[in-house]
Design a protein around this motif. Sequence first.
Motif: not given
Length: 359
Positions: A276-283
Amino acid sequence: MVSEKDFISTDFASIEKGSFQWSSPSNIALVKYWGKKENQIPANPSISFTLNNCKTITKLDFSKKETNDTFSFDLLFEGKPKEDFKPKIQKFFERIEKYCPYLKQYHFTIDTENTFPHSSGIASSASGMAALSMNIMSLEKALNPTITDDFFYQKASFLARLGSGSACRSIKGNVVVWGKHDEISTSSDLFGVEYPSQLHENFHNYQDTILLVDKGEKQVSSTVGHDLMHNHPYASTRFEQAHTNLSALKKVLENGNLDEFIKIVESEALTLHAMMMTSMPYFILMKPNTLEIINKIWKFRNQTNIPICFTLDAGANVHVLYPENVSETVLQFIQQELVGYCQNGNYICDIIGNGSQLM
Ligand code: DP6
């Protein structure tokens, strides 16, 4: 091999009206499903413990109607009309119509309730879609009594998957695998199957205490999160890792090695959130208290050697997993040291369970 076409049913008797009621539990994934292909096909295999106390109970009343050109249903949540749940059910009916062509012949009243608080941040889609699918299969069985038990549960899981992926793991069995894996010959991308080997006694009555850290609406739904695995820079490595972790966990569930269990399960939880933290958008779905709890669990484990670990689903809540024989000490630890990090001090004690039940 079972194919999607095997679930297209055609032979039906005529029934005017009736009613069924099923309860379906939630489940907690040990190897996580995160990322999917078209038609709710998972990008990697997953495995979960079925829960026992966190359940949805759904009653389905059906009566034959004059016309059969549209879906017709009323939706009640805890006995009161709930309009905002309806689009999800409408979409579910559209997805499964091909396999359940009798749906448009009936008017349904779907009356549903959860044993856990609605706003607890516990995913109700898995238990909710599972309970509705069980009821639909009871209707199908009434219309065609010749279907076998195997087909009944397999198709229930197949339908539940089309409602919400993880729901297909809430149908039957205490440990469920969903998604094709080389070492589990019965596994399928289309439905969940009971873990086929003997479960080591260390895992009998395994405990899951769910710490309710944040009950608010999630900022990013699971469905959107899954989508962000398309074009994700680490996707292919992650999907391969899930296969490797499932192979390793299969051994652990047989030999009862709790140190290995902890490594795999905690790594899977953190990897899910790393995606989740490294997707774009991140969250970020964890909250400061999620991390506080994780650190306390690590400290307690180091000091006591008690095999307790955590896992997370797509939210801030923490699932604390531990064997039955340490439950007294762990519950004391939870009450003394972790409850302060829960919203209003709320937590739920659950335990590994067996799946859906006709009521
Ligand atoms: C993080 O099953 O809720 O809980 O198929 O879009 O309904 P949809 O997603 P959902 O995803 C659950 C993801 C997870 C991990 C897991 O349960 O395996």
